[in-house]
Design a protein around this motif. Structure first.
Motif, mmCIF file in Angstrom:
data_model
loop_
_atom_site.group_PDB
_atom_site.id
_atom_site.type_symbol
_atom_site.label_atom_id
_atom_site.label_comp_id
_atom_site.label_asym_id
_atom_site.label_seq_id
_atom_site.Cartn_x
_atom_site.Cartn_y
_atom_site.Cartn_z
ATOM 1 N N GLN A 1 -73.797 -8.143 -28.434
ATOM 2 C CA GLN A 1 -72.961 -9.239 -27.927
ATOM 3 C C GLN A 1 -73.064 -9.344 -26.413
ATOM 4 O O GLN A 1 -73.178 -10.437 -25.843
ATOM 5 C CB GLN A 1 -71.506 -9.026 -28.354
ATOM 6 C CG GLN A 1 -71.265 -9.148 -29.847
ATOM 7 C CD GLN A 1 -69.828 -8.820 -30.225
ATOM 8 O OE1 GLN A 1 -69.068 -8.302 -29.406
ATOM 9 N NE2 GLN A 1 -69.465 -9.103 -31.485
ATOM 10 N N HIS B 1 -76.409 -10.723 -25.429
ATOM 11 C CA HIS B 1 -76.449 -12.161 -25.681
ATOM 12 C C HIS B 1 -75.670 -12.925 -24.601
ATOM 13 O O HIS B 1 -76.121 -13.968 -24.105
ATOM 14 C CB HIS B 1 -75.874 -12.462 -27.062
ATOM 15 C CG HIS B 1 -75.848 -13.920 -27.375
ATOM 16 N ND1 HIS B 1 -76.974 -14.643 -27.686
ATOM 17 C CD2 HIS B 1 -74.807 -14.806 -27.413
ATOM 18 C CE1 HIS B 1 -76.658 -15.914 -27.897
ATOM 19 N NE2 HIS B 1 -75.333 -16.042 -27.747
ATOM 20 N N THR B 2 -74.521 -12.351 -24.220
ATOM 21 C CA THR B 2 -73.721 -12.996 -23.173
ATOM 22 C C THR B 2 -74.466 -12.994 -21.847
ATOM 23 O O THR B 2 -74.481 -13.994 -21.110
ATOM 24 C CB THR B 2 -72.376 -12.268 -23.017
ATOM 25 O OG1 THR B 2 -71.660 -12.302 -24.264
ATOM 26 C CG2 THR B 2 -71.526 -12.927 -21.928
ATOM 27 N N CYS B 3 -75.101 -11.884 -21.537
ATOM 28 C CA CYS B 3 -75.866 -11.815 -20.285
ATOM 29 C C CYS B 3 -77.038 -12.789 -20.307
ATOM 30 O O CYS B 3 -77.335 -13.448 -19.290
ATOM 31 C CB CYS B 3 -76.370 -10.390 -20.058
ATOM 32 S SG CYS B 3 -75.064 -9.207 -19.659
#
Length: 426
Positions: A38, A41-43
């Motif tokens: 997660q 993916h956010t980065c």
């Protein structure tokens, strides 16, 4: 016998097997792996958004620059470099204030302080000097942003309004000139909106005998006129139709009767012209007092009517010979002297006129007309006319020369009459 205690029964049920020591660790690893995915993916999304923002910043059609809290230029996009006629890398690190015209730098620093003091967007106008010495009028639009390290930065949009400012200055100068002409004009000038007067100059007050604009403003033009312009034509109707015609065609010239505040009537000529100022449609009204011309016109009309009565009573006709075109003009009474019907054309060549003159009198008449062009007068000249029925009638012509403004002969004009009704035999 010694009593012995029986041994306690032994519980032979199997004990629950302990959980494998690796199970909690496996669950922790799975949760960490999920959270790691997660976070990754956010980065990635953040990096993609940052890259997208960077592309927008660099390739935007609007000039942007980012300033630090001390006013230094941190970066500029391509459009900002084009606007300032310089490579953006060469401007990085310098104080933005150095690009501002010296006379406006204190004003810019005050504006920049206001930009840093509030999170609300701020705007202002400054004049910048480019690398090649060109002067630009720029509108600044500010937004506060934070750097990745949390430092306060100011994002400026630079909007080139040089052309718009020049147009505004020209319009302002034009409006100021119009205002001076309006106020100082010796012609009576008023402005109307929605058929009411909203402004007027001092010449209008003098024309109408007013002492203050309040006596004129807010009124309709028909408030300053008699009830009717002429029998059957109301002033309100006449003025409304004139205003509508001016708005439709772009201009309207008309004449009408107005009343001074003293109640005295006067004739005015008005020119109505629609104009736009500050986005509003106004009607420019130029008035000229033509009362004297109207009185002179009426006097001439009365003289002409009296002359016509005299000519009719004495059977005298009017004629003139156009020296330039060699055409002979005569009215109905003059035609009667030559025996022609009054309903036929009033203009004919001089040669055709001579066919109605006795042959012995043609040459003397031509000579008399030529002398008139030289000496200015045609004394009473007697001749005989040949009527279509073959009869001969006496006639007397007299006249004088008329010249143009350069004293060049234009026509000989005069009167003709029959001295008696006696018919002469050939």
């Amino acid at each position: 016998m010694r009593r012995t205690t029986p041994p306690s029964p032994t519980n032979h049920s199997p004990s629950p097997a302990p959980a494998p020591a690796s199970a909690p660790d496996a669950l922790s690893y799975a949760a960490l792996a999920e959270r790691y995915e997660q976070l990754r993916h956010t980065c990635s999304a953040a990096e993609a958004a940052r890259a997208h923002y960077r592309r927008l910043y660099e390739q935007a059609p609007v000039a942007y620059c980012t300033l630090s809290s001390d006013g230094s230029i941190l970066e500029l996009n391509q459009q900002a470099g084009t606007l300032l006629d310089q490579d953006p890398r060469q401007l990085t690190g310098i104080a933005f204030a150095t690009l501002v015209e010296p006379i406006q730098r204190w004003d810019f620093l005050y504006l920049f302080g206001q930009m840093l003091a509030t999170s609300l967007p701020q705007s202002g106008v400054v004049t910048l000097r480019t690398a090649i010495g060109k002067s630009l009028t720029v509108q600044l639009e500010s937004t506060l942003v934070a750097s990745p390290a949390g430092e306060q930065q100011c994002l400026l949009a630079l909007l080139d309004i040089t052309d718009a400012r020049q147009v505004a200055l020209v319009l302002a100068a034009s409006e100021q000139k119009f205002r001076r002409l309006f106020e100082q004009s010796t012609d009576a000038v008023a402005l109307m909106q929605n058929e009411q007067f909203v402004d007027c100059n001092a010449a209008v007050l003098e024309l109408l005998g007013a002492t203050d604009k309040s006596q004129i403003l807010g009124h309709y033009p028909w408030d300053l006129a008699p009830e009717e312009q002429r029998p059957g034509l109301r002033s309100a109707t006449y003025f409304q139709e004139s205003v509508a015609a001016a708005l439709t065609s772009g201009s309207k010239r008309c004449e009408g009767v107005l009343c001074r505040l003293s109640g005295e009537y006067m004739w005015v000529e008005a020119v109505l012209t629609p104009i736009k100022t500050d986005g509003e449609l106004l009607l420019h009204v130029l008035w000229r007092d033509i009362s004297d011309q109207k009185r002179e016109q009426q006097r001439r009309l009365q003289c002409e009517e009296q002359l016509q009565l005299v000519l009719t009573a004495t059977s005298t006709g009017l004629w003139w010979w156009d020296v330039v075109t060699n055409q002979f003009h005569c009215n109905a009474q003059a035609r009667a002297c030559f025996g022609w019907p009054a309903t036929e054309a009033e203009t004919l060549p001089l040669e055709l006129l001579l066919t109605a003159i006795h042959p012995d009198d043609c040459a003397p008449l031509q000579a008399a007309l030529e002398r008139a062009t030289q000496h200015g007068n045609l004394p009473a000249h007697s001749l005989r006319t040949l009527w279509p029925d073959g009869t001969v009638h006496p006639a007397v012509l007299s006249g004088k020369l008329v010249t143009n403004e350069f004293y060049q002969p234009q026509r000989v004009q005069g009167v003709v009459h029959t001295p008696c009704a006696q018919v002469l035999e050939q």
